[in-house]
Design a protein around this motif. Sequence first.
Motif, PDB file in Angstrom:
ATOM      1  N   GLN A 236       0.762  -1.159  -0.070  1.00 11.89           N
ATOM      2  CA  GLN A 236      -0.018  -0.094   0.218  1.00 11.89           C
ATOM      3  C   GLN A 236       0.880   1.308  -0.064  1.00 11.89           C
ATOM      4  OE1 GLN A 236      -2.406  -2.110  -0.786  1.00 11.89           O
ATOM      5  NE2 GLN A 236      -3.682  -0.108  -0.405  1.00 11.89           N
ATOM      6  N   ALA A 237       1.975   1.215   0.546  1.00 12.00           N
ATOM      7  CA  ALA A 237       2.939   2.411   0.819  1.00 12.00           C
ATOM      8  C   ALA A 237       3.096   2.932  -0.559  1.00 12.00           C
ATOM      9  CB  ALA A 237       4.015   1.916   1.554  1.00 12.00           C
ATOM     10  N   ALA A 238       3.292   1.944  -1.713  1.00 12.42           N
ATOM     11  CA  ALA A 238       3.795   2.376  -3.017  1.00 12.42           C
ATOM     12  C   ALA A 238       2.573   3.142  -3.611  1.00 12.42           C
ATOM     13  CB  ALA A 238       4.102   1.249  -3.587  1.00 12.42           C
ATOM     14  N   PHE A 239       1.232   3.061  -3.228  1.00 11.03           N
ATOM     15  CA  PHE A 239       0.253   3.757  -3.762  1.00 11.03           C
ATOM     16  C   PHE A 239       0.191   5.219  -3.105  1.00 11.03           C
ATOM     17  CE2 PHE A 239      -1.897  -0.542  -4.575  1.00 11.03           C
ATOM     18  CZ  PHE A 239      -1.729  -0.631  -5.920  1.00 11.03           C
ATOM     19  N   VAL A 240       0.484   5.026  -1.797  1.00 10.20           N
ATOM     20  CA  VAL A 240       0.664   6.592  -1.169  1.00 10.20           C
ATOM     21  C   VAL A 240       1.634   7.340  -2.048  1.00 10.20           C
ATOM     22  CG1 VAL A 240       1.243   7.613   1.084  1.00 10.20           C
ATOM     23  CG2 VAL A 240       0.005   5.308   1.025  1.00 10.20           C
ATOM     24  N   GLY A 241       2.951   6.325  -2.259  1.00 11.49           N
ATOM     25  CA  GLY A 241       3.996   7.343  -2.962  1.00 11.49           C
ATOM     26  C   GLY A 241       3.446   7.677  -4.232  1.00 11.49           C
TER      27      GLY A 241
ATOM     28  N   LEU B 264      -5.955  15.053  -9.069  1.00 11.88           N
ATOM     29  CA  LEU B 264      -6.707  14.165 -10.094  1.00 11.88           C
ATOM     30  C   LEU B 264      -6.016  13.265 -10.888  1.00 11.88           C
ATOM     31  CD1 LEU B 264      -9.710  14.278 -11.430  1.00 11.88           C
ATOM     32  CD2 LEU B 264      -8.916  15.732 -13.009  1.00 11.88           C
ATOM     33  N   ILE B 265      -4.696  13.755 -11.340  1.00 15.42           N
ATOM     34  CA  ILE B 265      -3.879  12.945 -12.143  1.00 15.42           C
ATOM     35  C   ILE B 265      -3.445  11.841 -11.454  1.00 15.42           C
ATOM     36  CG2 ILE B 265      -1.569  13.015 -13.362  1.00 15.42           C
ATOM     37  CD1 ILE B 265      -3.613  14.865 -14.769  1.00 15.42           C
ATOM     38  N   GLY B 266      -2.911  12.161  -9.984  1.00  9.87           N
ATOM     39  CA  GLY B 266      -2.686  11.169  -9.189  1.00  9.87           C
ATOM     40  C   GLY B 266      -3.559   9.924  -9.079  1.00  9.87           C
ATOM     41  N   LEU B 267      -4.789  10.303  -8.854  1.00  9.42           N
ATOM     42  CA  LEU B 267      -5.880   9.401  -8.754  1.00  9.42           C
ATOM     43  C   LEU B 267      -5.972   8.493  -9.967  1.00  9.42           C
ATOM     44  CD1 LEU B 267      -8.653  10.891  -6.630  1.00  9.42           C
ATOM     45  CD2 LEU B 267      -7.222   9.296  -6.010  1.00  9.42           C
ATOM     46  N   LEU B 268      -5.832   9.070 -11.094  1.00  9.86           N
ATOM     47  CA  LEU B 268      -5.969   8.511 -12.459  1.00  9.86           C
ATOM     48  C   LEU B 268      -4.690   7.555 -12.609  1.00  9.86           C
ATOM     49  CD1 LEU B 268      -7.042  11.156 -14.753  1.00  9.86           C
ATOM     50  CD2 LEU B 268      -8.618   9.392 -14.181  1.00  9.86           C
ATOM     51  N   LEU B 269      -3.663   8.203 -12.429  1.00 10.10           N
ATOM     52  CA  LEU B 269      -2.390   7.206 -12.451  1.00 10.10           C
ATOM     53  C   LEU B 269      -2.578   5.843 -11.551  1.00 10.10           C
ATOM     54  CD1 LEU B 269       0.394   7.284 -13.789  1.00 10.10           C
ATOM     55  CD2 LEU B 269       1.143   8.087 -11.694  1.00 10.10           C
ATOM     56  N   THR B 270      -2.925   6.204 -10.216  1.00  7.26           N
ATOM     57  CA  THR B 270      -2.931   5.337  -9.393  1.00  7.26           C
ATOM     58  C   THR B 270      -3.724   4.087  -9.694  1.00  7.26           C
ATOM     59  OG1 THR B 270      -2.515   6.727  -7.721  1.00  7.26           O
ATOM     60  CG2 THR B 270      -3.353   4.496  -7.146  1.00  7.26           C
ATOM     61  N   ALA B 271      -4.987   4.702 -10.172  1.00  4.03           N
ATOM     62  CA  ALA B 271      -6.214   3.664 -10.764  1.00  4.03           C
ATOM     63  C   ALA B 271      -5.563   2.707 -11.901  1.00  4.03           C
ATOM     64  CB  ALA B 271      -7.398   4.591 -11.300  1.00  4.03           C
ATOM     65  N   ALA B 272      -4.902   3.520 -12.915  1.00  2.00           N
ATOM     66  CA  ALA B 272      -4.398   2.826 -13.823  1.00  2.00           C
ATOM     67  C   ALA B 272      -3.390   1.757 -13.227  1.00  2.00           C
ATOM     68  CB  ALA B 272      -3.635   3.760 -14.919  1.00  2.00           C
ATOM     69  N   VAL B 273      -2.493   2.130 -12.431  1.00  2.00           N
ATOM     70  CA  VAL B 273      -1.539   1.151 -12.200  1.00  2.00           C
ATOM     71  C   VAL B 273      -2.180   0.204 -11.165  1.00  2.00           C
ATOM     72  CG1 VAL B 273       0.655   0.851 -10.458  1.00  2.00           C
ATOM     73  CG2 VAL B 273       0.256   2.687 -11.969  1.00  2.00           C
TER      74      VAL B 273
END
Lengths: 599, 345, 253
Positions: A56-61, A92-101
């Motif tokens: 999970q820490a990686a997603f925080v990152g 917004l971009i962070g959420l999109l990127l996280t969702a994609a990853v």
Amino acid sequence: MKSRNLIIIVLVILAIAPQVLPTFQITLLNYIGLYALVVLGLVLLTGVGGMTSFGQAAFVGLGAYSSAYLTTTEQLPSWLAWSAGSPWVGLLIGLLLTAAVALFLGALTLKLSGHYLPLGTIAWGISLYYLFGTMSSMGGYTGISGLPSLSLFGVLLDKGEKIYYLIWTILMVAVWITSNLLNSREGRAIRALKGGQLMAESMGVNTFRSKMVIFLISALFAAISGWLYAHTQRFVNPTPFGLSMGIDYLFMALVGGVGSVWGALLGAGILTMLKQWLQDWLPLVMGGNGQYETIVLGLLIIFMMQRSPGGIWPLLVKLAPASWRKQNHIKITSSAAELPRRDLPQKGKLILEACNVTRRFGGLVANNQMNLKLHAGEVLALIGPNGAGKSTMFNQLSAVDTPSDGEILFLNQSLKGKSSRQVAHMGMSRTFQHVKLLTTMTVLENVALGAHMRGNKGIISSALHIEREEEQRLLKEAQYQLERVGLGEHLYTEAGSLSLGQQRILEIARALCADPCVLLLDEPAAGLRHKEKQALAELLKKLRQEGLAILLVEHDMDFVMNLADRIVVMEFGEKIAEGLPEEVQSNPAVLEAYLGGAE
Amino acid sequence: MNFQIATLLGQDGLTNGAIYALLALSILLVFTVTRILLIPLGEFVTFGALTMAAMQMGKTPKLEWLLLGLVLIDCALDIYQQIKRHIDRNKMKMVALKLGYAVIIIALLNNLSLSEIPMIAQIALTLCLIVPIGPIIYRLFFQPLADAPALVLLIVSIALHVTMVGVGLLLFGPEGARTQPFSDTGFRLGAVLLKSQTLWVILVSIFLIVALFIAFERTLYGKALRATAVNRMGARLQGISPIFAGKATFALAAFIGSASGILIAPITTLYYDSGFIISLKGFVGAIIGGLVSYPIAAIGAVAVGMIEAFSMFWASNYKEIIVFTLIIPFLIWRSMNSHNVEDDE
Amino acid sequence: MTQATEKNLLDISDLHVAYGKVEALTGIDLTLKEGNLVTVIGPNGAGKTTLLSAIMGILPSKGTIHFNGQDFICPNVETLVGHGLGLVPEKRELFSTMSVQDNLLLGAFQRYRRGDKSYDQTLNEIYKLFPRLWERRQQQAGTLSGGERQMLAIGRAMMSKPKLLMLDEPSLGLAPLITREIFRIFADLRSQGVSILLVEQNARAALKVADYAYVLEGGQIAMQGPAAELANDPKVIEAYLGLASKHQELLSS
């Protein structure tokens, strides 16, 4: 006192806390809030869904770095120039990127079984951490500094006590969303992931989708936490997003209580405070200034796992007076419309047919050239001594297993290549030899899971609780089926506390809730008392009357002989007799199969 | 890249690979017998290396306090359990033996001039100090959890790793250490220069692997451990207790871990927290072996060492990323091939 | 038939076993004299396997188990094996990826640990008893046929020289010819003085070789008596085929 009042008190305390506490304490509370948001995702993923993640820490990152990069870089890509480095666009971009990853990693790793999933999360957790450190545009291991503060409605949140409100508001909204989601049709499917996947699939639940949904939600919670963290600190480097922090998040969840939403908050609080306290005191005791708190924390977790693997929250709940513990159950309004029902096939119509079914396991032939037919409005019993191959046959009939040769036709369609979920949608419903219930859920919720495919409202409406009308209809149906099988008094009992006989009956109610045209029952009378058996027989007779096709595998001969229209007897994987109960009882081959050869 | 560099990289890869292979084998052994993924294996590696280093600097390794503490707790539990039921003469003898052992080791460590005794004696002392820690750890932390779900075992394993890293910092301090090589000479094989420690690592690894193989194929105790791995209930019915099996495998793991540490200490500088990443690479090997196959795990581990060495050359910054990303396709492949219907019971 | 001594090797009184809240066995009393072959028969799901598992310590139970002069209350498996109790479980529980010979040798693990080196002799005896196992001694246990597996499981249990051998459904899934052979071996063992507790669904075969029999139904002992007497009791057949209710109907009409 009701739990609702308790929540209100907690909220009020949280609201006035920054006014009375010193800055240092507020900073600590901010951290607790940030951690709790990540841990909340873990509760959903690990505690509810049974999937352990160290990553999970990686997603925080990801959340932190996306915004950090976008708000500080000199060369914003031209298609983002309009954003002018706004942290909100960063979010917004962070959420999109996280969702994609997360979608990508989820697709790769969520199908992993057993130990492979946690090991997989360790692998990508480490990889992402090193990636943050090696990309020079992200500042390498020194990180990025000079991030702007957030501003909301023109208020600049540049102080701890200001951003405090944003952090805790977001956390409370996340708690609300999570609780809502868990108390819904989708939530029941998610709660079935831990220990009930096979059962859930045969109730028509797409378990992979449910897994992906909670994986995504937990990743997004983590990303939001990272974004908040980045703009609170106004500085990011890779350290807080490494594997050891990933382990810490999991520890927080476990200490607090990984099974409940409030456990996340409790765990984040306890561990953060404890760590702070240990960091202050241990060096004084042990000398030097190493991170000795890890010794204490590690031992604490081990002790916890040995003594109370559920965490602290369940212990607190047990201590609390009974009136606080009482859960508010959703009232079922009698005015809710009934769910539409399937038209049952005409009585006597051929529903399910096995044609020359052979099943081999290596050299062993478990079923050899089995044939049987099941018609609407009929009870067919499959009997035979232990090891005769009945369970194998049952598994193939219910599309859990596929024949090596021959085929099974259900409503004139071959079951070849069909999953148990698809078959459930076609109208087949079943019970299990070893009862498969979600023991900590109420009887009503267990049965409502059976009606899963009769609803269609999705995750978002569940999270916001705007699907309450459909939910009412589903629960009403579950209540109706429970009353029908005689469990109407136990709607809100925990399923695990029922007797085995009642649990078997519950499984039948759940199967009926799916509105099937064929019912497959695996040893429904095992463990039932005499009275219960009679009641069960009455119920099955009634269902037969209504035109359901019923197949049962059963050991209890009294029960079978009094109920079944026809009987198929198996031994050594083959059919040795078929016919009316009286014919079977006097068949010498059957006698020999059960009692052994008479020499 | 020319041939010279390639052989150098190849040597590095092979050395690391051999160590990873040893670790992968003990990870597999512990996992199949006890269902525990032994994440803290890496800490045994650092404990071994740093104890050797301390001895060579003429310091008494503080790890003795850990051994003493653990033995005391272990014996106290033994005595407590016997008082609760009945006092068994043989078991009391065992308690006395364990205490005696700890006292002798500590006496030796404090009275010998550690930096001057032959290296073989240093190695023997290091192993005598660390190996008993393995079974005691099993007894204190895992034995009470014999029937716990796999997830709980994994969490305890991770927590133990975290604790042991902390203990490592406490006992050895934050400084890294390196030890003297086993021998000084290098070998020249045609155009290739072989470092002597490389040869030592490879030879000792091969020796250990062969010894393990013989122990598991030829002795009844070895077979008993295998039997526990194949069928726990079957083994219990023959009177092979899971507790015995657990302690034995943990002792072996502690032995292999600390031996690996001693082997690589002359090549790389190890810190108190270096063990984790080393053992994780052993895990990559074990996973390539599907957590069941010993030969594939060993080959996989050597491959990890090679890939690591060569990516050091081409993309040194991305070394760890490459190694750990590599595991994911294998995980998926293993997961697809593993036949699981439902693992919730 | 050899004379059985009067000593009770196994004496179970008031044994209860529960799965959660459901009682699977209620108040079982059972006695086995040294040198006897006692069988427990009964329909599927009567609790036969549960009974053996409880005696062996695999399942927690209430009540006393008196074995070979000692009382055990909820003992553990390894202790009982050490005291001379052997179980051939229903699932066989063989070490499938190990050789037949290794499987047998592991049966003598406790003897080896105690320093008893005479297990080689037992191994030879077992090969003599099951020549098929000798032929396949190098083969992996997982490659054996059903009957051979059963032989291996029995042989492995005998390697520990148990005072009491318990067998759970040894005829399960075996073709009639092999079943007959296996039962012939039980008769042999019995005449050599091995005490046996045999749990069987195949009532006729079991009653033929046993000295004494118990009929288990619904977790309780429904009938007991010398095996020869029970063999001709019509009530046994009824218990198996669900004719009991028919019987009552006939009586009432």
